[in-house]
Design a protein around this motif. Structure first.
Motif, PDB file in Angstrom:
ATOM      1  N   UNK A 242       0.830  -1.208   0.000  1.00 20.95           N
ATOM      2  CA  UNK A 242       0.000   0.000   0.000  1.00 20.95           C
ATOM      3  C   UNK A 242       0.863   1.257   0.000  1.00 20.95           C
ATOM      4  N   UNK A 243       1.901   1.258   0.830  1.00 20.00           N
ATOM      5  CA  UNK A 243       2.800   2.416   0.891  1.00 20.00           C
ATOM      6  C   UNK A 243       3.551   2.601  -0.426  1.00 20.00           C
TER       7      UNK A 243
ATOM      8  N   UNK B 178       2.415   6.209  -7.065  1.00 16.88           N
ATOM      9  CA  UNK B 178       1.182   6.499  -7.807  1.00 16.88           C
ATOM     10  C   UNK B 178       0.761   5.331  -8.700  1.00 16.88           C
ATOM     11  N   UNK B 179       0.771   4.143  -8.125  1.00 17.21           N
ATOM     12  CA  UNK B 179       0.348   2.938  -8.841  1.00 17.21           C
ATOM     13  C   UNK B 179      -0.898   2.382  -8.174  1.00 17.21           C
TER      14      UNK B 179
ATOM     15  N   UNK C  33      -0.231  -4.904 -12.335  1.00 18.26           N
ATOM     16  CA  UNK C  33       0.710  -6.000 -12.562  1.00 18.26           C
ATOM     17  C   UNK C  33       2.096  -5.660 -12.036  1.00 18.26           C
ATOM     18  N   UNK C  34       2.468  -4.385 -12.088  1.00 21.56           N
ATOM     19  CA  UNK C  34       3.793  -3.982 -11.605  1.00 21.56           C
ATOM     20  C   UNK C  34       3.979  -4.346 -10.134  1.00 21.56           C
ATOM     21  N   UNK C  35       2.974  -4.102  -9.338  1.00 22.57           N
ATOM     22  CA  UNK C  35       3.048  -4.419  -7.913  1.00 22.57           C
ATOM     23  C   UNK C  35       3.069  -5.940  -7.717  1.00 22.57           C
TER      24      UNK C  35
ATOM     25  N   UNK D 292      -4.438 -10.061  -7.680  1.00 23.30           N
ATOM     26  CA  UNK D 292      -3.404  -9.836  -8.695  1.00 23.30           C
ATOM     27  C   UNK D 292      -2.192 -10.740  -8.469  1.00 23.30           C
ATOM     28  N   UNK D 293      -1.752 -10.871  -7.217  1.00 19.79           N
ATOM     29  CA  UNK D 293      -0.589 -11.724  -6.921  1.00 19.79           C
ATOM     30  C   UNK D 293      -0.936 -13.187  -7.186  1.00 19.79           C
TER      31      UNK D 293
END
Length: 117
Positions: free
Chosen positions: A38-39, A45-46, A51-53, A99-100
Motif C-alpha cells: 500500500x505504501x 502512484x500505482x 501487474x507492476x506491484x 493480482x498476486x
C-alpha cells in the motif's frame, strides 16, 4: 509431552502449538506485505492491483525458490505460494491478493477458495 516436540530454550512446543504459531506468523507477514505494498503503490502512484506491484511479489518469491537448497521447500512450493496469497487477506488489499494470485498461476485455487469468482 504426548506430542512430537522440539525443545527451544528449555520450552516444549507440540505440533499444535507450532502450527498455531506458524499460522499467526503467516498472517502477520501477509498484513506486513499488504502495508508495504500500500505504501509503495501510494508513493509510486500505482494501483494496488497493478501487474507492476504483483510482479514484485512474484519475482521475490520465485527468486527465493531458486536460491533455496532444502528439497522439502522445492516440493512444497505450490503450497507455500497458496499460503502466501491467502495471507494477503487485508481489507484494503483484496485486489492485491487477486493480482498476486493470478500472476503466480493460482487462479483455479483462488476460485475454489472463493477469493475470486
Amino acid at each position: 509431552c504426548n506430542y512430537k516436540y522440539i525443545h527451544t530454550s528449555n520450552s516444549c512446543f507440540d505440533d499444535k502449538d507450532c502450527a498455531m504459531s506458524a499460522l499467526r506468523c503467516t498472517s502477520a507477514f501477509g498484513k506486513l506485505c499488504c502495508t508495504v505494498a500500500l505504501l509503495y503503490c501510494s508513493d509510486e502512484n500505482k494501483k494496488l492491483d497493478s501487474n507492476e506491484c504483483a510482479e514484485i511479489f512474484r519475482d521475490v518469491i520465485l527468486s527465493e525458490f531458486e536460491s533455496e537448497k532444502d528439497p522439502a521447500v522445492k516440493i512444497a512450493k505450490d503450497d507455500i505460494k497458496i499460503s502466501f496469497v491467502m495471507s494477503l487477506d487485508h481489507d484494503a488489499a483484496k485486489l492485491l491478493q487477486i493480482a498476486v494470485g493470478k500472476i503466480l498461476g493460482l487462479s483455479s485455487v483462488m476460485k475454489i477458495t472463493g477469493i475470486i469468482r
